[in-house]
Design a protein around this motif. Structure first.
Motif, PDB file in Angstrom:
ATOM      1  N   SER A 148       1.254   9.608  -5.268  1.00 60.46           N
ATOM      2  CA  SER A 148       1.637  10.946  -4.805  1.00 60.46           C
ATOM      3  C   SER A 148       2.643  11.581  -5.754  1.00 60.46           C
ATOM      4  O   SER A 148       2.551  12.781  -6.059  1.00 60.46           O
ATOM      5  N   LYS A 154       0.832  -1.199   0.000  1.00 59.56           N
ATOM      6  CA  LYS A 154       0.000   0.000   0.000  1.00 59.56           C
ATOM      7  C   LYS A 154       0.872   1.257   0.000  1.00 59.56           C
ATOM      8  O   LYS A 154       0.530   2.256  -0.644  1.00 59.56           O
ATOM      9  N   LYS A 155       1.999   1.205   0.716  1.00 58.06           N
ATOM     10  CA  LYS A 155       2.893   2.366   0.773  1.00 58.06           C
ATOM     11  C   LYS A 155       3.487   2.658  -0.598  1.00 58.06           C
ATOM     12  O   LYS A 155       3.646   3.818  -0.993  1.00 58.06           O
ATOM     13  N   LEU A 156       3.832   1.618  -1.330  1.00 55.97           N
ATOM     14  CA  LEU A 156       4.397   1.787  -2.665  1.00 55.97           C
ATOM     15  C   LEU A 156       3.378   2.410  -3.615  1.00 55.97           C
ATOM     16  O   LEU A 156       3.706   3.326  -4.384  1.00 55.97           O
ATOM     17  N   LEU A 170       0.763   4.219  -2.744  1.00 58.32           N
ATOM     18  CA  LEU A 170       0.505   5.576  -2.280  1.00 58.32           C
ATOM     19  C   LEU A 170       1.644   6.510  -2.686  1.00 58.32           C
ATOM     20  O   LEU A 170       1.398   7.636  -3.142  1.00 58.32           O
ATOM     21  N   ALA A 171       2.881   6.068  -2.561  1.00 61.92           N
ATOM     22  CA  ALA A 171       4.025   6.898  -2.955  1.00 61.92           C
ATOM     23  C   ALA A 171       4.023   7.148  -4.460  1.00 61.92           C
ATOM     24  O   ALA A 171       4.292   8.264  -4.915  1.00 61.92           O
ATOM     25  N   SER A 172       3.691   6.137  -5.256  1.00 61.28           N
ATOM     26  CA  SER A 172       3.638   6.301  -6.711  1.00 61.28           C
ATOM     27  C   SER A 172       2.537   7.268  -7.109  1.00 61.28           C
ATOM     28  O   SER A 172       2.740   8.149  -7.956  1.00 61.28           O
TER      29      SER A 172
END
Length: 58
Positions: free
Chosen positions: A10, A2-4, A6-8
């Motif tokens: 963003s 999920k962090k990956l 979300l970072a992409s």
């Protein structure tokens, strides 16, 4: 994972906002006046050193 995602997302949003910003680049440049001479450039000086001689055959 999920962090990956979300970072992409963003990063894509950030680049999209930066590309579509309405701020104008207010920098200006000054042109230089054209040269007054119409003569061609002078050729380079002739070489001062003579060409090297070939090596003797053995």
């Amino acid at each position: 994972m999920k962090k990956l995602i979300l970072a992409s997302a963003s990063a894509i949003a950030l680049f999209g906002i930066a590309a579509c910003s309405d701020t104008a680049d207010n920098t200006t440049t000054q042109s230089t006046p054209p040269a007054d001479t119409t003569e061609p450039a002078t050729p380079p000086p002739a070489e001062a050193t003579p060409p090297a001689e070939p090596a003797p055959a053995q």
